[in-house]
Design a protein around this motif. Sequence first.
Motif, PDB file in Angstrom:
ATOM      1  N   HIS B 149      44.872  42.570  63.633  1.00 46.27           N
ATOM      2  CA  HIS B 149      46.327  42.618  63.756  1.00 46.27           C
ATOM      3  C   HIS B 149      46.958  41.308  63.303  1.00 46.27           C
ATOM      4  O   HIS B 149      47.948  41.310  62.564  1.00 46.27           O
ATOM      5  CB  HIS B 149      46.711  42.880  65.221  1.00 46.27           C
ATOM      6  CG  HIS B 149      46.333  44.236  65.702  1.00 46.27           C
ATOM      7  ND1 HIS B 149      46.218  44.569  67.037  1.00 46.27           N
ATOM      8  CD2 HIS B 149      46.021  45.369  65.023  1.00 46.27           C
ATOM      9  CE1 HIS B 149      45.860  45.836  67.156  1.00 46.27           C
ATOM     10  NE2 HIS B 149      45.735  46.343  65.944  1.00 46.27           N
ATOM     11  N   ASP B 230      53.158  48.068  63.607  1.00 49.85           N
ATOM     12  CA  ASP B 230      53.547  48.310  64.991  1.00 49.85           C
ATOM     13  C   ASP B 230      52.723  49.445  65.591  1.00 49.85           C
ATOM     14  O   ASP B 230      52.246  49.353  66.727  1.00 49.85           O
ATOM     15  CB  ASP B 230      55.042  48.673  65.069  1.00 49.85           C
ATOM     16  CG  ASP B 230      55.911  47.428  64.978  1.00 49.85           C
ATOM     17  OD1 ASP B 230      55.348  46.318  65.090  1.00 49.85           O
ATOM     18  OD2 ASP B 230      57.140  47.570  64.804  1.00 49.85           O
ATOM     19  N   ALA B 231      52.565  50.502  64.814  1.00 53.18           N
ATOM     20  CA  ALA B 231      51.798  51.647  65.308  1.00 53.18           C
ATOM     21  C   ALA B 231      50.358  51.241  65.587  1.00 53.18           C
ATOM     22  O   ALA B 231      49.745  51.708  66.559  1.00 53.18           O
ATOM     23  CB  ALA B 231      51.844  52.788  64.292  1.00 53.18           C
ATOM     24  N   HIS B 233      49.413  48.247  66.431  1.00 54.12           N
ATOM     25  CA  HIS B 233      49.488  47.433  67.645  1.00 54.12           C
ATOM     26  C   HIS B 233      49.537  48.309  68.888  1.00 54.12           C
ATOM     27  O   HIS B 233      48.825  48.069  69.858  1.00 54.12           O
ATOM     28  CB  HIS B 233      50.752  46.551  67.607  1.00 54.12           C
ATOM     29  CG  HIS B 233      50.466  45.141  67.235  1.00 54.12           C
ATOM     30  ND1 HIS B 233      51.031  44.529  66.133  1.00 54.12           N
ATOM     31  CD2 HIS B 233      49.659  44.204  67.792  1.00 54.12           C
ATOM     32  CE1 HIS B 233      50.592  43.279  66.043  1.00 54.12           C
ATOM     33  NE2 HIS B 233      49.750  43.060  67.031  1.00 54.12           N
ATOM     34  N   ARG B 234      50.366  49.304  68.828  1.00 54.96           N
ATOM     35  CA  ARG B 234      50.529  50.178  69.999  1.00 54.96           C
ATOM     36  C   ARG B 234      49.377  51.166  70.128  1.00 54.96           C
ATOM     37  O   ARG B 234      49.330  51.953  71.056  1.00 54.96           O
ATOM     38  CB  ARG B 234      51.860  50.940  69.892  1.00 54.96           C
ATOM     39  CG  ARG B 234      53.095  50.045  69.937  1.00 54.96           C
ATOM     40  CD  ARG B 234      54.347  50.866  70.242  1.00 54.96           C
ATOM     41  NE  ARG B 234      54.497  51.990  69.308  1.00 54.96           N
ATOM     42  CZ  ARG B 234      55.137  51.887  68.140  1.00 54.96           C
ATOM     43  NH1 ARG B 234      55.684  50.746  67.777  1.00 54.96           N
ATOM     44  NH2 ARG B 234      55.233  52.933  67.341  1.00 54.96           N
ATOM     45  N   ARG B 235      48.486  51.124  69.143  1.00 58.55           N
ATOM     46  CA  ARG B 235      47.310  51.994  69.135  1.00 58.55           C
ATOM     47  C   ARG B 235      47.707  53.467  69.241  1.00 58.55           C
ATOM     48  O   ARG B 235      47.197  54.204  70.086  1.00 58.55           O
ATOM     49  CB  ARG B 235      46.346  51.610  70.261  1.00 58.55           C
ATOM     50  CG  ARG B 235      45.876  50.160  70.155  1.00 58.55           C
ATOM     51  CD  ARG B 235      44.509  49.935  70.759  1.00 58.55           C
ATOM     52  NE  ARG B 235      44.055  48.555  70.579  1.00 58.55           N
ATOM     53  CZ  ARG B 235      43.468  48.109  69.466  1.00 58.55           C
ATOM     54  NH1 ARG B 235      43.247  48.924  68.470  1.00 58.55           N
ATOM     55  NH2 ARG B 235      43.069  46.855  69.369  1.00 58.55           N
ATOM     56  N   GLU B 236      48.617  53.828  68.347  1.00 60.11           N
ATOM     57  CA  GLU B 236      49.065  55.223  68.292  1.00 60.11           C
ATOM     58  C   GLU B 236      48.613  55.826  66.968  1.00 60.11           C
ATOM     59  O   GLU B 236      49.324  55.740  65.960  1.00 60.11           O
ATOM     60  CB  GLU B 236      50.593  55.285  68.412  1.00 60.11           C
ATOM     61  CG  GLU B 236      51.107  54.840  69.762  1.00 60.11           C
ATOM     62  CD  GLU B 236      52.634  54.818  69.814  1.00 60.11           C
ATOM     63  OE1 GLU B 236      53.263  55.129  68.772  1.00 60.11           O
ATOM     64  OE2 GLU B 236      53.179  54.489  70.874  1.00 60.11           O
ATOM     65  N   GLU B 239      51.063  58.264  65.072  1.00 57.82           N
ATOM     66  CA  GLU B 239      52.213  57.572  64.508  1.00 57.82           C
ATOM     67  C   GLU B 239      51.799  56.727  63.300  1.00 57.82           C
ATOM     68  O   GLU B 239      52.502  56.685  62.278  1.00 57.82           O
ATOM     69  CB  GLU B 239      52.842  56.675  65.581  1.00 57.82           C
ATOM     70  CG  GLU B 239      53.953  55.768  65.085  1.00 57.82           C
ATOM     71  CD  GLU B 239      55.117  56.535  64.468  1.00 57.82           C
ATOM     72  OE1 GLU B 239      55.193  57.755  64.658  1.00 57.82           O
ATOM     73  OE2 GLU B 239      55.944  55.896  63.768  1.00 57.82           O
TER      74      GLU B 239
END
Lengths: 259, 259
Positions: B149, B230-231, B233-236, B239
Amino acid sequence: MEVLPAAGRWQEINEVDGMTTEAWEPVQRVRTYEQVMAQIEDRILDGRLKAGDKLPSERDLSALLGVSRPSLRESLRVLEALGIVDIRPGGGAEGGAVLVGEPGSGFVNLLKLQLALGQFDQTEVLETRIALETWCCEEAAQRATEQDHRELGLILDRMDDPDIGTAEFNRLDAAFHVRIAESTGNSLSAHLMGSLRTAINRQMIEAYARLENWKETATVVRREHRDILDALHRREPAEARRAVGDHIRSFYNIGNVEA
Amino acid sequence: MEVLPAAGRWQEINEVDGMTTEAWEPVQRVRTYEQVMAQIEDRILDGRLKAGDKLPSERDLSALLGVSRPSLRESLRVLEALGIVDIRPGGGAEGGAVLVGEPGSGFVNLLKLQLALGQFDQTEVLETRIALETWCCEEAAQRATEQDHRELGLILDRMDDPDIGTAEFNRLDAAFHVRIAESTGNSLSAHLMGSLRTAINRQMIEAYARLENWKETATVVRREHRDILDALHRREPAEARRAVGDHIRSFYNIGNVEA
DNA sequence: GCTGGTTAGTTGGTCTGACCATCTGATGTT
DNA sequence: AACATCAGATGGTCAGACCAACTAACCAGC
């Protein structure tokens, strides 16, 4: 179809620079075969050469480029291995090097050796197959024609033969997956997929051979294939994607029991 | 590291069959360079040769195989072009042909020419990139480390430079996408992706150059890249997949305005 | 003894010229 | 007209040679 000499002059490679030996510093060694490749590449990239065109004979081309025949041949060998030209012996209209417009076995040659050398491993091939095949199935669910559906069904029918051997089963298995990819109209994906599959074909066959109860495995595979085809029929991209993903992962788990 | 002659005998290629000329019927022509390739391939496949090993000198190997040096060299040229061996001139420990363990530019060489020849088109490359990159992002959302990241963020930071040129922007763009793929741990996917990107690099740069208001495009690209990161990072995964798919498609639509 | 230049040998890179097998296409024969 | 034949072109292969670059061992000089 066009024979090259008429398509502009080839530039002689051995040009003297006539300068003193100084100022010849970071220019790394460029072998003549690479310069030959570069010239042919350029002519392909800017359109002076296109699929179907025939190159001059080795003797003529080497003279045009000002290089020896062995050097020229090294270039042709590479282009042939990459699937860029097709070289046939004999005189007349049949013989000579022709630029090919259809993808050949270039990827497979490459992948097989890279795999054997450990540049990549089997898990990576599997995951890449999943990446490509899930996309292909998703798209095929939208793009495939009735004709595609029929042909896929025919392949599955042949796999239903109870007396089928592992080799033929494996061959049809590959054909089914590749046929799906082809039905997306994306020949690059289809070709890449097929190449990945071919590159690990040996391991696939060995994996089948290791299975004591491969008939049971075959039953599962048949069922999963039908599920995939059903999803294509119903034009449900999400379901097709899920089905093929599960299918590949499931077979991988089976085949790797003792890996 | 192992020098070959100690690793078993090479089989001479020119074996006489001593039979009459009859019964020589469907055996298609096999060129000696192909036989040499086959022997080296075999040794790689069964492990007698592995990454880091050095091949005997051209003169020695050609003698061991019973072929001429030009023929042997054709094989080496092909192996080199495929990225299987690394050939360096000069004597001693440095010179010679060494089997490489890291993927090189083999795919790029292949793809560039195949593209130029029209074996594949740009749309297919795009779709294949989507197939690979959506999978990579999905997985990267699960597998990427904090370090990944951070490095991705650094690349995006550098792309924020308002005075950046199209060439550098494009280079960083590619680096970002490849870095995501690498963070999945799947080097094959990453390498394939990078090769696809490199193969169309020229077109990408030209596409950027064609844009009158490329600064605006850059703004959009920056925003989409941030969304992707961002996705991750958010582990989605879902998305991340969606974001990268939209991103690639969006850029393709822009770049192809006048294609 | 150590340094530095010299030299011999190895390696890849390239070229020349030659011979072979195969195929084409024109020639000539029946 | 049909067939057999032959000359030429092409790719496939080889042997031998030379060059440039490099290594490693050697040797002279300090």
